[in-house]
Design an enzyme around this catalytic site. Structure first.
Site, mmCIF file in Angstrom:
data_model
loop_
_atom_site.group_PDB
_atom_site.id
_atom_site.type_symbol
_atom_site.label_atom_id
_atom_site.label_comp_id
_atom_site.label_asym_id
_atom_site.label_seq_id
_atom_site.Cartn_x
_atom_site.Cartn_y
_atom_site.Cartn_z
ATOM 1 N N LYS A 82 36.351 56.204 94.484
ATOM 2 C CA LYS A 82 35.051 56.524 93.875
ATOM 3 C C LYS A 82 34.340 55.306 93.277
ATOM 4 O O LYS A 82 33.115 55.280 93.230
ATOM 5 C CB LYS A 82 35.208 57.606 92.803
ATOM 6 N N GLY A 94 38.706 58.616 84.381
ATOM 7 C CA GLY A 94 37.453 58.679 85.127
ATOM 8 C C GLY A 94 36.706 59.985 84.896
ATOM 9 O O GLY A 94 35.490 59.989 84.658
ATOM 10 N N ALA A 95 37.419 61.099 84.929
ATOM 11 C CA ALA A 95 36.779 62.406 84.778
ATOM 12 C C ALA A 95 36.198 62.547 83.366
ATOM 13 O O ALA A 95 35.057 62.985 83.188
ATOM 14 C CB ALA A 95 37.789 63.516 85.049
ATOM 15 N N SER A 150 36.764 70.950 100.197
ATOM 16 C CA SER A 150 35.364 70.648 100.528
ATOM 17 C C SER A 150 34.932 71.160 101.909
ATOM 18 O O SER A 150 33.798 71.628 102.052
ATOM 19 C CB SER A 150 35.108 69.142 100.411
ATOM 20 N N TYR A 189 41.748 72.969 88.468
ATOM 21 C CA TYR A 189 41.647 74.314 89.068
ATOM 22 C C TYR A 189 42.913 74.704 89.830
ATOM 23 O O TYR A 189 43.007 75.812 90.351
ATOM 24 C CB TYR A 189 40.404 74.425 89.974
HETATM 25 P P1 ATR Z 1 41.020 61.045 86.280
HETATM 26 O O1 ATR Z 1 40.299 60.125 87.200
HETATM 27 O O2 ATR Z 1 41.362 62.371 86.893
HETATM 28 O O3 ATR Z 1 40.331 61.184 84.977
HETATM 29 P P2 ATR Z 1 42.840 59.112 85.177
HETATM 30 O O4 ATR Z 1 41.703 58.144 85.137
HETATM 31 O O5 ATR Z 1 44.157 58.662 85.691
HETATM 32 O O6 ATR Z 1 42.463 60.389 86.027
HETATM 33 O O7 ATR Z 1 43.025 59.691 83.673
HETATM 34 C C1 ATR Z 1 44.083 60.506 83.331
HETATM 35 C C2 ATR Z 1 43.902 60.985 81.871
HETATM 36 O O8 ATR Z 1 44.992 61.859 81.546
HETATM 37 C C3 ATR Z 1 43.944 59.867 80.850
HETATM 38 O O9 ATR Z 1 43.139 60.212 79.758
HETATM 39 C C4 ATR Z 1 45.434 59.853 80.433
HETATM 40 O O10 ATR Z 1 45.686 59.333 79.157
HETATM 41 P P3 ATR Z 1 45.913 57.731 78.962
HETATM 42 O O11 ATR Z 1 44.544 57.116 79.021
HETATM 43 O O12 ATR Z 1 46.525 57.600 77.611
HETATM 44 O O13 ATR Z 1 46.811 57.290 80.077
HETATM 45 C C5 ATR Z 1 45.705 61.332 80.423
HETATM 46 N N1 ATR Z 1 47.142 61.617 80.570
HETATM 47 C C6 ATR Z 1 47.890 61.559 81.696
HETATM 48 N N2 ATR Z 1 49.174 61.923 81.458
HETATM 49 C C7 ATR Z 1 49.233 62.208 80.115
HETATM 50 C C8 ATR Z 1 50.273 62.676 79.244
HETATM 51 N N3 ATR Z 1 51.508 62.902 79.690
HETATM 52 N N4 ATR Z 1 49.960 62.885 77.944
HETATM 53 C C9 ATR Z 1 48.722 62.673 77.472
HETATM 54 N N5 ATR Z 1 47.690 62.258 78.250
HETATM 55 C C10 ATR Z 1 47.948 62.018 79.550
#
Ligand code: ATR
Length: 291
Positions: free
Chosen positions: A70, A133-134, A21, A228
């Site tokens: 956030k 969240g994303a 940023s 990215y």
């Molecule tokens: P962000 O804020 O970047 O979205 P987050 O809220 O921690 O981060 O969300 C991570 C996402 O990646 C979730 O959808 C998570 O799936 P779960 O809801 O089942 O936990 C997904 N994710 C992370 N590691 C994963 C993995 N090894 N296989 C499949 N999905 C995964």
């Protein structure tokens, strides 16, 4: 030149050391001849309220908020924009007379990035991977931009259902359909825009994709990864291998910053200026011209 009139903006998060940023905002300030500096602030857990109050007392013009604050920052704001409230996450604070007003520029940033790549959401069938969240923000974007259907696929079906219910309710239309990840085998025989919003494939675990089955990618005409780093994820490679177009998330990062800059300074940044900043970001990330 920093002098007595210099305004300060910054980033609150933890960690903040790897942020891009400052590149975006300090370059924009230089290009637009604004007397403004942008600085990262690492804020320890439990110190967020002090940090926001301190920033206001120190006359900061604006702040970005990143992981893990956030949502946590919302109680310390003087107001929150409608869109940020719906999403439940704030990444930009804009100073007003009483405190800071909270906005979310991630989602409009993604939209502007997609428009700049010529990617349509309206009328599309979308596969959204993830329910964190994303992904929630992306689901709101799709719902508000006239998507046809979004199949929201997540490892935890329960989380997918919660996000889908909430977005459908707040958007006032039933367009998000939750599914377990393995359900990708039973999706309709259509051509999809796929948005990759899980953390799978993020540096340093660059050899992974959330779905590795090549068959899945035959139905993806465009794949957009919010990641990215790396700039060429396994997901993107799999999309390209089956003939689809693939994009990484650096333009989303660019435009969330551009929109924050516009809010702080009450200006509009031209596409030309934004793309000049983008070239610098690509250089910093050592991204090849073709990506
Ligand atoms: P962000 O804020 O970047 O979205 P987050 O809220 O921690 O981060 O969300 C991570 C996402 O990646 C979730 O959808 C998570 O799936 P779960 O809801 O089942 O936990 C997904 N994710 C992370 N590691 C994963 C993995 N090894 N296989 C499949 N999905 C995964």
């Amino acid at each position: 030149m920093i002098d007595g009139y210099t305004r300060t903006c910054g980033l609150i998060g933890n960690p903040v050391e790897h942020t891009l940023s400052p590149v975006i905002h300090n370059m924009l300030a230089g290009m637009l001849s604004h007397n403004l500096v942008y600085v990262p602030f690492s804020v320890e857990e439990g110190k967020l309220e002090d940090a926001v109050k301190g920033a206001f007392a120190l006359n900061l013009l604006g702040l970005n908020i990143t992981v893990p604050y956030k949502s946590q920052v919302i109680p310390y704001l003087s107001g929150i924009d409608d869109l940020a409230e719906k999403i439940g996450a704030v990444n930009t604070l804009v100073r007003n007379s009483e405190g800071f007003m909270g906005y979310n520029t991630d989602m409009p940033g993604l939209y502007r990035a997609m428009c700049s790549e010529g990617i349509e959401i309206k009328g599309q069938d979308v596969i959204l991977l993830g329910a964190g969240g994303a992904a929630r923000a992306v689901a709101f974007l799709c719902a508000s931009k006239g998507v046809n259907k979004v199949y929201l696929l997540n490892r935890s079906l329960e989380k997918a259902c919660i996000v889908a219910e909430e977005v459908n309710r707040k958007a006032g239309r039933e367009c998000i359909y939750p599914k377990a990840l393995a359900e990708y085998k039973h999706l309709p025989e259509k051509s999809f825009l796929a948005i990759q919003a899980t953390s799978v494939g993020l540096y340093p675990e660059i050899e992974k994709a959330v779905i590795e089955d090549e068959d899945f990618y035959r139905r993806i005409h465009t794949g957009y990864d919010l990641i990215y780093k790396p700039a060429d994820t396994k997901f993107m490679q799999l999309v390209r291998k089956q003939g689809g177009r693939a994009f990484h998330g650096l333009k989303m990062l660019l435009y969330q910053g551009v929109i924050a800059y516009e809010l702080w300074n009450d200006v509009s940044v031209s596409e030309e200026a934004a793309l000049q900043v983008y070239e610098m970001l690509k250089e910093k990330m050592e991204i090849k011209e073709s990506l």
